[in-house]
Scaffold this motif. Structure first.
Motif, PDB file in Angstrom:
ATOM      1  N   SER A 140     -97.329   2.191   5.505  1.00 34.38           N
ATOM      2  CA  SER A 140     -96.909   3.572   5.273  1.00 34.38           C
ATOM      3  C   SER A 140     -96.310   4.162   6.553  1.00 34.38           C
ATOM      4  O   SER A 140     -95.299   4.875   6.505  1.00 34.38           O
ATOM      5  CB  SER A 140     -98.106   4.406   4.803  1.00 34.38           C
ATOM      6  OG  SER A 140     -97.741   5.744   4.662  1.00 34.38           O
ATOM      7  N   VAL A 141     -96.907   3.829   7.697  1.00 25.02           N
ATOM      8  CA  VAL A 141     -96.350   4.314   8.981  1.00 25.02           C
ATOM      9  C   VAL A 141     -94.905   3.828   9.112  1.00 25.02           C
ATOM     10  O   VAL A 141     -94.001   4.605   9.454  1.00 25.02           O
ATOM     11  CB  VAL A 141     -97.202   3.815  10.172  1.00 25.02           C
ATOM     12  CG1 VAL A 141     -96.527   4.138  11.507  1.00 25.02           C
ATOM     13  CG2 VAL A 141     -98.605   4.429  10.127  1.00 25.02           C
ATOM     14  N   ALA A 142     -94.696   2.538   8.810  1.00 29.01           N
ATOM     15  CA  ALA A 142     -93.343   1.970   8.937  1.00 29.01           C
ATOM     16  C   ALA A 142     -92.348   2.760   8.094  1.00 29.01           C
ATOM     17  O   ALA A 142     -91.223   3.035   8.527  1.00 29.01           O
ATOM     18  CB  ALA A 142     -93.363   0.500   8.523  1.00 29.01           C
ATOM     19  N   GLU A 143     -92.780   3.156   6.905  1.00 36.84           N
ATOM     20  CA  GLU A 143     -91.879   3.922   6.022  1.00 36.84           C
ATOM     21  C   GLU A 143     -91.595   5.319   6.556  1.00 36.84           C
ATOM     22  O   GLU A 143     -90.558   5.907   6.253  1.00 36.84           O
ATOM     23  CB  GLU A 143     -92.524   4.083   4.635  1.00 36.84           C
ATOM     24  CG  GLU A 143     -92.419   2.843   3.780  1.00 36.84           C
ATOM     25  CD  GLU A 143     -93.340   2.928   2.559  1.00 36.84           C
ATOM     26  OE1 GLU A 143     -93.793   4.048   2.220  1.00 36.84           O
ATOM     27  OE2 GLU A 143     -93.620   1.861   1.977  1.00 36.84           O
ATOM     28  N   LYS A 144     -92.529   5.869   7.305  1.00 41.97           N
ATOM     29  CA  LYS A 144     -92.388   7.274   7.740  1.00 41.97           C
ATOM     30  C   LYS A 144     -91.690   7.409   9.099  1.00 41.97           C
ATOM     31  O   LYS A 144     -91.357   8.515   9.515  1.00 41.97           O
ATOM     32  CB  LYS A 144     -93.758   7.956   7.822  1.00 41.97           C
ATOM     33  CG  LYS A 144     -94.615   7.819   6.570  1.00 41.97           C
ATOM     34  CD  LYS A 144     -94.418   8.965   5.614  1.00 41.97           C
ATOM     35  CE  LYS A 144     -94.999   8.639   4.244  1.00 41.97           C
ATOM     36  NZ  LYS A 144     -95.720   9.673   3.593  1.00 41.97           N
ATOM     37  N   ILE A 145     -91.503   6.304   9.807  1.00 47.89           N
ATOM     38  CA  ILE A 145     -90.843   6.389  11.126  1.00 47.89           C
ATOM     39  C   ILE A 145     -89.369   6.763  10.957  1.00 47.89           C
ATOM     40  O   ILE A 145     -88.675   6.210  10.101  1.00 47.89           O
ATOM     41  CB  ILE A 145     -90.983   5.047  11.884  1.00 47.89           C
ATOM     42  CG1 ILE A 145     -92.432   4.871  12.358  1.00 47.89           C
ATOM     43  CG2 ILE A 145     -90.038   4.986  13.083  1.00 47.89           C
ATOM     44  CD1 ILE A 145     -92.709   3.541  13.038  1.00 47.89           C
ATOM     45  N   ARG A 148     -86.650  10.590  14.902  1.00 43.48           N
ATOM     46  CA  ARG A 148     -87.321  11.724  15.578  1.00 43.48           C
ATOM     47  C   ARG A 148     -88.792  11.455  15.872  1.00 43.48           C
ATOM     48  O   ARG A 148     -89.473  12.295  16.469  1.00 43.48           O
ATOM     49  CB  ARG A 148     -87.246  12.970  14.687  1.00 43.48           C
ATOM     50  CG  ARG A 148     -85.863  13.518  14.559  1.00 43.48           C
ATOM     51  CD  ARG A 148     -85.842  14.695  13.586  1.00 43.48           C
ATOM     52  NE  ARG A 148     -84.519  15.242  13.488  1.00 43.48           N
ATOM     53  CZ  ARG A 148     -84.078  16.260  14.217  1.00 43.48           C
ATOM     54  NH1 ARG A 148     -84.868  16.835  15.090  1.00 43.48           N
ATOM     55  NH2 ARG A 148     -82.852  16.709  14.074  1.00 43.48           N
ATOM     56  N   THR A 149     -89.308  10.319  15.403  1.00 41.90           N
ATOM     57  CA  THR A 149     -90.741  10.066  15.605  1.00 41.90           C
ATOM     58  C   THR A 149     -91.046   9.908  17.083  1.00 41.90           C
ATOM     59  O   THR A 149     -90.507   9.020  17.756  1.00 41.90           O
ATOM     60  CB  THR A 149     -91.182   8.786  14.841  1.00 41.90           C
ATOM     61  OG1 THR A 149     -90.784   8.921  13.480  1.00 41.90           O
ATOM     62  CG2 THR A 149     -92.695   8.601  14.930  1.00 41.90           C
ATOM     63  N   LYS A 150     -91.931  10.772  17.575  1.00 37.37           N
ATOM     64  CA  LYS A 150     -92.266  10.727  19.007  1.00 37.37           C
ATOM     65  C   LYS A 150     -93.598  10.001  19.238  1.00 37.37           C
ATOM     66  O   LYS A 150     -93.777   9.350  20.258  1.00 37.37           O
ATOM     67  CB  LYS A 150     -92.379  12.171  19.510  1.00 37.37           C
ATOM     68  CG  LYS A 150     -92.562  12.349  20.993  1.00 37.37           C
ATOM     69  CD  LYS A 150     -91.271  12.032  21.718  1.00 37.37           C
ATOM     70  CE  LYS A 150     -91.246  12.512  23.138  1.00 37.37           C
ATOM     71  NZ  LYS A 150     -90.447  13.694  23.339  1.00 37.37           N
ATOM     72  N   LEU A 170     -95.143  -1.609  15.642  1.00 39.14           N
ATOM     73  CA  LEU A 170     -94.161  -0.663  15.092  1.00 39.14           C
ATOM     74  C   LEU A 170     -93.682   0.304  16.168  1.00 39.14           C
ATOM     75  O   LEU A 170     -92.505   0.679  16.215  1.00 39.14           O
ATOM     76  CB  LEU A 170     -94.803   0.163  13.954  1.00 39.14           C
ATOM     77  CG  LEU A 170     -95.140  -0.577  12.670  1.00 39.14           C
ATOM     78  CD1 LEU A 170     -96.016   0.284  11.771  1.00 39.14           C
ATOM     79  CD2 LEU A 170     -93.839  -0.941  11.936  1.00 39.14           C
ATOM     80  N   ALA A 171     -94.619   0.706  17.034  1.00 40.24           N
ATOM     81  CA  ALA A 171     -94.318   1.788  17.975  1.00 40.24           C
ATOM     82  C   ALA A 171     -93.552   1.326  19.211  1.00 40.24           C
ATOM     83  O   ALA A 171     -92.536   1.928  19.586  1.00 40.24           O
ATOM     84  CB  ALA A 171     -95.635   2.455  18.396  1.00 40.24           C
ATOM     85  N   LYS A 172     -94.061   0.274  19.854  1.00 40.34           N
ATOM     86  CA  LYS A 172     -93.535  -0.106  21.185  1.00 40.34           C
ATOM     87  C   LYS A 172     -92.027  -0.346  21.201  1.00 40.34           C
ATOM     88  O   LYS A 172     -91.337   0.211  22.052  1.00 40.34           O
ATOM     89  CB  LYS A 172     -94.262  -1.344  21.735  1.00 40.34           C
ATOM     90  CG  LYS A 172     -95.753  -1.150  21.945  1.00 40.34           C
ATOM     91  CD  LYS A 172     -96.057  -0.240  23.135  1.00 40.34           C
ATOM     92  CE  LYS A 172     -97.438   0.298  22.977  1.00 40.34           C
ATOM     93  NZ  LYS A 172     -97.868   1.519  23.430  1.00 40.34           N
ATOM     94  N   PRO A 173     -91.493  -1.178  20.280  1.00 39.01           N
ATOM     95  CA  PRO A 173     -90.049  -1.454  20.376  1.00 39.01           C
ATOM     96  C   PRO A 173     -89.194  -0.200  20.238  1.00 39.01           C
ATOM     97  O   PRO A 173     -88.063  -0.164  20.704  1.00 39.01           O
ATOM     98  CB  PRO A 173     -89.783  -2.415  19.197  1.00 39.01           C
ATOM     99  CG  PRO A 173     -91.113  -2.893  18.755  1.00 39.01           C
ATOM    100  CD  PRO A 173     -92.115  -1.870  19.150  1.00 39.01           C
ATOM    101  N   LYS A 174     -89.746   0.837  19.610  1.00 38.20           N
ATOM    102  CA  LYS A 174     -88.947   2.057  19.394  1.00 38.20           C
ATOM    103  C   LYS A 174     -89.271   3.132  20.425  1.00 38.20           C
ATOM    104  O   LYS A 174     -88.814   4.282  20.300  1.00 38.20           O
ATOM    105  CB  LYS A 174     -89.219   2.601  17.984  1.00 38.20           C
ATOM    106  CG  LYS A 174     -88.781   1.654  16.865  1.00 38.20           C
ATOM    107  CD  LYS A 174     -88.749   2.396  15.536  1.00 38.20           C
ATOM    108  CE  LYS A 174     -87.909   1.703  14.497  1.00 38.20           C
ATOM    109  NZ  LYS A 174     -88.582   0.606  13.817  1.00 38.20           N
ATOM    110  N   GLY A 175     -90.122   2.812  21.386  1.00 35.04           N
ATOM    111  CA  GLY A 175     -90.473   3.818  22.405  1.00 35.04           C
ATOM    112  C   GLY A 175     -91.325   4.948  21.846  1.00 35.04           C
ATOM    113  O   GLY A 175     -91.338   6.062  22.387  1.00 35.04           O
ATOM    114  N   ILE A 176     -92.045   4.670  20.766  1.00 35.33           N
ATOM    115  CA  ILE A 176     -92.931   5.688  20.170  1.00 35.33           C
ATOM    116  C   ILE A 176     -94.296   5.568  20.850  1.00 35.33           C
ATOM    117  O   ILE A 176     -94.803   4.462  21.038  1.00 35.33           O
ATOM    118  CB  ILE A 176     -93.052   5.454  18.641  1.00 35.33           C
ATOM    119  CG1 ILE A 176     -91.687   5.657  17.975  1.00 35.33           C
ATOM    120  CG2 ILE A 176     -94.114   6.355  18.029  1.00 35.33           C
ATOM    121  CD1 ILE A 176     -91.635   5.204  16.522  1.00 35.33           C
TER     122      ILE A 176
END
Ligand SMILES: Cc1ncc(COP(=O)(O)O)c(C=O)c1O
Length: 413
Positions: A140-145, A148-150, A170-176
């Motif tokens: 679900s997190v993957a779908e909601k990113i 703008r996700t900080k 999910l977070a690291k590669p996108k800098g979240i």
């Protein structure tokens, strides 16, 4: 075994007595108490020692408690602050959450997890839960990113660690950024590491009902980021910087005031020596208190496995659960209130429901959030109730709860 189960009149709730409505003169055999970790003479002695110190606030006990906590969690820095909510607020400022950002939080948690984003006018985005663990669902997190996700604020719900590898992937590669809400999970591990050391920041609660407490309130900010830790330390006392290498302690200045960081304002979240002294004692006992919670929960898990109407969250391989809460599924949601009433009125067992989906709360409804958006969380909410669990339960009470819950479920069939 074979001890008597004593009766007790209703007990005070931890949020201003709100657990007492409808209890009347009810005698309770297993109340839902508000002190989640037993105090002994050691804590009382620690308070006396702190009272006799050279200062009552921000002294050697605070320093020692922070060092001991950082070592226990396995991080470079731990900063003792007023509560977990504050720890998450300063985490939001370290990250620089601001208007226009989106922050992902689980649909079911205490509202405090969502407040730092709201206060900073960022959008709170609710992710759905995994049905079995009741934790935030990485799918679900993957779908909601979005772009703008900080940040993501996973909550180790009830004391069971979230699948942090999946969240970090999910977070690291996108800098979240990842801020772990560890209010329930002090002492829980994931692949051999403590919660609070797995994301960018950990935020802990030592509120009265938690697995360890610092006299009713308290929190800890944990991180490996030295710049953030220094900013939080400055924030905690009005941005005050003391001079160290100078001619005299007042020459050229006694102290200076600086901005904690570009994105963080100073405030006052100073902590008392007595709280820290008690924290040190409680930390030393934590593993033992958590082991007792686990022993109780594992006994109940076995007992309830007999009944198909009941379900208990599993502990996936590689994680340890510290059972801040013991959540039980009752697969007949239409009768959940009847079960809770029967347990209370006939058996004197006070159950609770932690927590309502956050977006159902008036605050969020008024902002336009709608029911139905996280269906798994809503199903969990419909089915779950939590049993009173704390290390002080006697074996007789633990057995009594198991027998009573099973009997009550059968009575409702
Ligand atoms: C999941 C969760 N996060 C945060 C908090 C807030 O903790 P505190 O009361 O220390 O601010 C709580 C408190 O119950 C909680 O359950």
């Amino acid at each position: 075994m074979g001890d008597r189960v004593e009766e007790k009149k209703g007990v005070e709730g931890s949020y201003g007595g709100s657990y007492s409505a409808g209890l009347g003169e009810q005698q309770l055999k297993v109340p839902y108490i508000s002190v989640g970790s037993p105090f002994g003479l050691e804590e009382a002695q620690a308070v006396i020692e702190a009272m006799q110190g050279e200062t009552l606030t921000m002294g050697k006990f605070v320093t020692k408690f922070q060092e001991a906590f950082a070592e226990y969690i396995g991080v470079k820095h731990a900063v003792f602050v007023t509560n977990c909510t504050r720890a998450m607020e300063v985490a939001a400022d370290c990250i620089g959450i601001e208007e226009g950002d989106e922050v992902i939080v689980p649909a079911i948690t205490f509202v405090a997890t969502a407040l730092p984003a709201l206060q900073r006018k960022a959008k709170v985005v609710f992710a759905d839960l995994e049905y079995d663990t009741m934790n935030i669902d990485p799918n679900s997190v993957a779908e909601k990113i979005t772009s703008r996700t900080k940040a993501i604020f996973p909550v180790h719900h009830c004391g069971l660690p979230v699948d942090m590898d999946a969240i970090n992937a999910l977070a690291k590669p996108k800098g979240i950024y990842v801020v772990e809400d560890c209010a329930h999970s002090t002492g829980a591990t994931y692949k051999g590491r403590q919660t609070g050391s797995l994301g960018d920041v950990g935020a802990f609660s030592f509120h009265t009902i938690k697995n360890m407490t610092t006299l009713g309130e308290g929190g800890m900010f944990t991180t490996n980021n030295s710049e953030w830790a220094e900013a939080v330390r400055l924030h905690r006392f009005v941005g005050m910087k003391e001079y160290k290498d100078q001619e005299r302690y007042w020459i050229p200045y006694h102290y200076d005031i600086v901005a904690p960081s570009r994105t963080m304002a100073a405030s006052n979240s100073s902590m008392t020596e007595a709280q820290a002294a008690v924290g040190l004692v409680q930390l030393a006992k934590l593993d033992k208190m958590n082991a007792r919670r686990r022993e109780i929960a594992e006994y109940w898990n076995q007992e309830f496995a007999e009944l198909e109407e009941l379900g208990t969250p599993p502990t996936p391989e590689g994680r340890t659960h510290v059972y801040h809460l013991y959540n039980l599924y009752y697969r007949k949601p239409e009768k959940k209130n009847d079960l809770m009433i029967l347990l209370l009125d006939k058996y004197g067992i006070q159950t609770m429901i932690h927590y309502i989906p956050v977006y159902w709360l008036t605050l969020f409804r008024e902002m336009g959030y709608e029911k139905g958006s996280c269906p798994v969380a809503e199903r969990i909410y419909a089915e779950k109730l939590d049993l009173p669990i704390y290390p002080q339960l006697t074996d007789a009470q633990v057995e009594y709860v198991a027998e009573s819950v099973k009997a009550a479920v059968k009575e409702l069939n």
